[in-house]
Enzyme design. Structure first.
Site, PDB file in Angstrom:
ATOM      1  N   ILE A  31       0.778  -1.193   0.063  1.00 14.83           N
ATOM      2  CA  ILE A  31      -0.118  -0.072   0.105  1.00 14.83           C
ATOM      3  C   ILE A  31       0.773   1.185   0.039  1.00 14.83           C
ATOM      4  O   ILE A  31       0.449   2.395  -0.591  1.00 14.83           O
ATOM      5  CB  ILE A  31      -1.084  -0.086   1.223  1.00 14.83           C
ATOM      6  CG1 ILE A  31      -2.422   0.812   1.218  1.00 14.83           C
ATOM      7  CG2 ILE A  31      -0.131   0.352   2.361  1.00 14.83           C
ATOM      8  CD1 ILE A  31      -3.208   0.686   2.047  1.00 14.83           C
ATOM      9  N   ASN A  86      11.568  -8.358   7.262  1.00 13.87           N
ATOM     10  CA  ASN A  86      12.041  -7.701   8.595  1.00 13.87           C
ATOM     11  C   ASN A  86      11.533  -8.615   9.655  1.00 13.87           C
ATOM     12  O   ASN A  86      10.500  -9.248   9.787  1.00 13.87           O
ATOM     13  CB  ASN A  86      11.273  -6.336   8.481  1.00 13.87           C
ATOM     14  CG  ASN A  86      11.801  -5.518   7.599  1.00 13.87           C
ATOM     15  OD1 ASN A  86      12.875  -5.415   7.164  1.00 13.87           O
ATOM     16  ND2 ASN A  86      10.858  -4.675   6.904  1.00 13.87           N
ATOM     17  N   HIS A  99       6.029 -12.201   6.205  1.00 10.47           N
ATOM     18  CA  HIS A  99       5.723 -11.498   4.595  1.00 10.47           C
ATOM     19  C   HIS A  99       7.055 -11.194   4.147  1.00 10.47           C
ATOM     20  O   HIS A  99       7.996 -10.776   4.939  1.00 10.47           O
ATOM     21  CB  HIS A  99       4.987 -10.544   4.814  1.00 10.47           C
ATOM     22  CG  HIS A  99       5.172  -9.207   5.685  1.00 10.47           C
ATOM     23  ND1 HIS A  99       4.801  -9.328   6.902  1.00 10.47           N
ATOM     24  CD2 HIS A  99       5.824  -8.399   5.187  1.00 10.47           C
ATOM     25  CE1 HIS A  99       5.382  -8.093   7.409  1.00 10.47           C
ATOM     26  NE2 HIS A  99       5.928  -7.502   6.298  1.00 10.47           N
ATOM     27  N   HIS A 101       8.894  -8.866   1.292  1.00 18.42           N
ATOM     28  CA  HIS A 101       8.897  -7.799   0.406  1.00 18.42           C
ATOM     29  C   HIS A 101       9.941  -8.203  -0.761  1.00 18.42           C
ATOM     30  O   HIS A 101      10.953  -8.390  -0.931  1.00 18.42           O
ATOM     31  CB  HIS A 101       9.642  -6.624   0.925  1.00 18.42           C
ATOM     32  CG  HIS A 101       8.808  -6.119   2.269  1.00 18.42           C
ATOM     33  ND1 HIS A 101       8.224  -5.082   2.427  1.00 18.42           N
ATOM     34  CD2 HIS A 101       9.073  -6.597   3.419  1.00 18.42           C
ATOM     35  CE1 HIS A 101       7.844  -4.819   3.484  1.00 18.42           C
ATOM     36  NE2 HIS A 101       8.181  -5.587   4.419  1.00 18.42           N
TER      37      HIS A 101
HETATM   38  P1  AMP Z   1       6.846  -4.457   7.563  1.00 17.73           P
HETATM   39  O1  AMP Z   1       7.208  -3.252   8.052  1.00 17.73           O
HETATM   40  O2  AMP Z   1       8.043  -5.303   7.101  1.00 17.73           O
HETATM   41  O3  AMP Z   1       6.216  -5.423   8.750  1.00 17.73           O
HETATM   42  O4  AMP Z   1       6.165  -4.686   6.432  1.00 17.73           O
HETATM   43  C1  AMP Z   1       4.496  -4.440   6.413  1.00 17.73           C
HETATM   44  C2  AMP Z   1       4.332  -3.576   5.087  1.00 17.73           C
HETATM   45  O5  AMP Z   1       2.932  -3.916   4.899  1.00 17.73           O
HETATM   46  C3  AMP Z   1       4.665  -2.237   4.735  1.00 17.73           C
HETATM   47  O6  AMP Z   1       5.364  -1.944   3.652  1.00 17.73           O
HETATM   48  C4  AMP Z   1       3.111  -1.692   4.602  1.00 17.73           C
HETATM   49  O7  AMP Z   1       3.226  -0.701   3.734  1.00 17.73           O
HETATM   50  C5  AMP Z   1       2.338  -2.639   4.091  1.00 17.73           C
HETATM   51  N1  AMP Z   1       0.778  -2.487   4.440  1.00 17.73           N
HETATM   52  C6  AMP Z   1       0.311  -2.248   5.531  1.00 17.73           C
HETATM   53  N2  AMP Z   1      -0.999  -2.323   5.321  1.00 17.73           N
HETATM   54  C7  AMP Z   1      -1.265  -2.770   4.130  1.00 17.73           C
HETATM   55  C8  AMP Z   1      -2.382  -2.943   3.382  1.00 17.73           C
HETATM   56  N3  AMP Z   1      -3.658  -3.034   4.077  1.00 17.73           N
HETATM   57  N4  AMP Z   1      -2.183  -3.412   2.154  1.00 17.73           N
HETATM   58  C9  AMP Z   1      -1.109  -3.370   1.494  1.00 17.73           C
HETATM   59  N5  AMP Z   1       0.160  -3.297   2.153  1.00 17.73           N
HETATM   60  C10 AMP Z   1       0.020  -2.954   3.375  1.00 17.73           C
END
Ligand code: AMP
Length: 112
Positions: A31, A86, A99, A101
């Site tokens: 997002i 992370n 997850h 990236h």
């Molecule tokens: P992390 O900080 O490694 O836990 O990554 C979480 C990621 O999820 C971040 O890059 C956010 O931008 C992404 N994120 C959070 N909420 C959403 C959402 N509703 N849809 C898509 N990505 C999201």
């Protein structure tokens, strides 16, 4: 326990742009993209982080690698991308649901 953002997306309770899905994994567009291509490859099983994976979960890593290869190719970044997870707040983890990236689409340079 309250659902994670990703569990809500998996359950179609929150919208997301899905680019891949099978029984074990889902991939969505981030997002807040850090690059032109920023895809999250998410395990459907709620595993808090890579550090919490059990031995039985480890085949998921093989599948994540394969999905990443395919998505990198589909998005034209197969020659230059980063695949990372992370682990822990101090590493930048904000969602405690495993997850990865997949980031690309611009020169990425050194990690630091
Ligand atoms: P992390 O900080 O490694 O836990 O990554 C979480 C990621 O999820 C971040 O890059 C956010 O931008 C992404 N994120 C959070 N909420 C959403 C959402 N509703 N849809 C898509 N990505 C999201």
């Amino acid at each position: 326990m309250e659902k994670t953002v990703f569990e809500k997306i998996i359950a179609n309770e929150l919208p997301a742009t899905k680019v891949f899905e099978n029984e074990r994994l889902i991939a969505i567009k981030d997002i807040a993209p850090a690059a032109p291509v920023h895809i999250l490859i998410i395990t459907k099983k709620r595993i808090p982080s890579i550090q919490k994976m059990e031995t039985d979960d480890l085949p998921l890593l093989q599948e994540v690698a394969k999905v990443a290869q395919n998505l990198a190719k589909e998005n034209g970044v197969e020659e230059c991308y980063r695949l990372l997870t992370n682990c822990g707040t101090d590493a930048g983890q904000t969602i405690f649901h495993l997850h990865f990236h997949l980031i690309g689409g611009r020169p990425l340079g050194p990690m630091a």
